[in-house]
Design a protein around this motif. Structure first.
Motif, mmCIF file in Angstrom:
data_model
loop_
_atom_site.group_PDB
_atom_site.id
_atom_site.type_symbol
_atom_site.label_atom_id
_atom_site.label_comp_id
_atom_site.label_asym_id
_atom_site.label_seq_id
_atom_site.Cartn_x
_atom_site.Cartn_y
_atom_site.Cartn_z
ATOM 1 N N ALA A 152 0.955 -1.293 -0.233
ATOM 2 C CA ALA A 152 0.154 -0.171 0.564
ATOM 3 C C ALA A 152 0.568 0.647 -0.175
ATOM 4 N N SER A 153 2.271 1.114 0.530
ATOM 5 C CA SER A 153 2.754 1.951 0.564
ATOM 6 C C SER A 153 2.960 3.410 -1.171
ATOM 7 N N ARG A 154 2.514 3.267 -2.029
ATOM 8 C CA ARG A 154 2.475 3.635 -3.350
ATOM 9 C C ARG A 154 0.705 4.067 -3.927
ATOM 10 N N HIS A 155 -0.251 4.176 -2.499
ATOM 11 C CA HIS A 155 -1.107 3.730 -3.415
ATOM 12 C C HIS A 155 -1.537 5.279 -3.071
ATOM 13 N N PRO A 156 -2.402 6.214 -3.683
ATOM 14 C CA PRO A 156 -2.626 7.658 -4.072
ATOM 15 C C PRO A 156 -3.305 8.192 -1.951
ATOM 16 N N SER A 157 -3.761 7.535 -1.919
ATOM 17 C CA SER A 157 -4.125 7.826 -0.702
ATOM 18 C C SER A 157 -2.713 8.016 0.326
ATOM 19 N N VAL A 158 -2.554 7.112 0.475
ATOM 20 C CA VAL A 158 -1.036 6.866 1.553
ATOM 21 C C VAL A 158 -0.197 8.017 1.291
ATOM 22 N N LEU A 159 0.376 8.130 0.331
ATOM 23 C CA LEU A 159 1.003 9.143 -0.707
ATOM 24 C C LEU A 159 0.845 10.345 0.003
ATOM 25 N N ASN A 160 -0.888 10.937 -0.431
ATOM 26 C CA ASN A 160 -1.079 12.577 -0.147
ATOM 27 C C ASN A 160 -1.329 12.299 1.885
ATOM 28 N N GLY A 161 -1.444 11.438 2.365
ATOM 29 C CA GLY A 161 -1.839 11.543 3.539
ATOM 30 C C GLY A 161 -2.983 11.897 4.050
ATOM 31 N N ASP A 162 -3.919 10.784 3.041
ATOM 32 C CA ASP A 162 -5.406 10.892 3.166
ATOM 33 C C ASP A 162 -5.143 9.737 4.415
ATOM 34 N N THR A 163 -4.406 7.945 4.498
ATOM 35 C CA THR A 163 -4.744 7.186 5.547
ATOM 36 C C THR A 163 -2.975 7.089 5.075
ATOM 37 N N THR A 164 -3.298 6.205 6.177
ATOM 38 C CA THR A 164 -1.806 5.341 6.648
ATOM 39 C C THR A 164 -1.609 3.563 5.362
ATOM 40 N N GLU A 165 -0.677 2.991 5.911
ATOM 41 C CA GLU A 165 -0.107 1.933 5.274
ATOM 42 C C GLU A 165 -1.059 0.572 5.380
ATOM 43 N N LEU A 166 -0.946 0.611 7.223
ATOM 44 C CA LEU A 166 -1.658 -0.122 7.817
ATOM 45 C C LEU A 166 -3.580 0.316 7.487
ATOM 46 N N LEU A 167 -3.398 1.571 7.771
ATOM 47 C CA LEU A 167 -4.905 1.276 7.934
ATOM 48 C C LEU A 167 -5.448 0.478 6.110
ATOM 49 N N LEU A 168 -4.814 1.314 5.090
ATOM 50 C CA LEU A 168 -5.356 0.807 4.215
ATOM 51 C C LEU A 168 -5.231 -0.765 3.671
ATOM 52 N N THR A 169 -4.165 -1.303 3.840
ATOM 53 C CA THR A 169 -4.139 -2.548 4.487
ATOM 54 C C THR A 169 -5.092 -3.549 5.092
ATOM 55 N N ASN A 170 -5.046 -3.221 6.187
ATOM 56 C CA ASN A 170 -5.858 -3.309 6.711
ATOM 57 C C ASN A 170 -7.522 -3.929 6.114
ATOM 58 N N GLU A 171 -7.548 -2.361 5.532
ATOM 59 C CA GLU A 171 -9.277 -2.744 4.697
ATOM 60 C C GLU A 171 -8.749 -2.967 3.965
ATOM 61 N N PHE A 172 -7.772 -3.602 2.676
ATOM 62 C CA PHE A 172 -8.162 -4.384 2.207
ATOM 63 C C PHE A 172 -8.315 -5.522 2.317
ATOM 64 N N PHE A 173 -7.497 -6.304 3.406
ATOM 65 C CA PHE A 173 -7.716 -7.593 3.974
ATOM 66 C C PHE A 173 -9.037 -7.957 4.410
ATOM 67 N N GLU A 174 -9.310 -6.398 4.784
ATOM 68 C CA GLU A 174 -10.817 -6.457 5.466
ATOM 69 C C GLU A 174 -12.097 -7.129 4.561
ATOM 70 N N THR A 175 -12.229 -6.412 3.292
ATOM 71 C CA THR A 175 -12.646 -6.467 1.836
ATOM 72 C C THR A 175 -12.729 -8.137 2.158
#
Length: 80
Positions: free
Chosen positions: A48-71
């Protein structure tokens, strides 16, 4: 999950060329080539490190990764 389940989770119904790209991605992730993706194979490839939401500071790698796997976990529970 099977290839068909993976495709449905990624985008629903795809055109032929897009389906080919997704199939290639599935094959790369499916390290043991058994036609199924397990959570360890997904975790080994998800970045998730290069996801736009991570890069612009809207979320963190950890939160995005958790959201991905929760899906995927939610889908697994619905199917099973």
């Amino acid at each position: 999950m099977s290839y068909d389940e993976f495709m449905h989770q990624v985008r629903g119904q795809l055109s032929g060329p897009r389906a080919d790209v997704v199939k290639k991605a599935f094959d790369v992730i499916d390290e043991n080539a058994n036609g199924l993706l397990d959570i360890d194979e997904l975790k080994g490839r998800f970045d998730a490190s290069r996801h736009p939401s991570v890069l612009n500071g809207d979320t963190t790698e950890l939160l995005l990764t958790n959201e991905f796997f929760e899906t995927f976990e939610a889908h697994h529970k619905m199917v099973n």
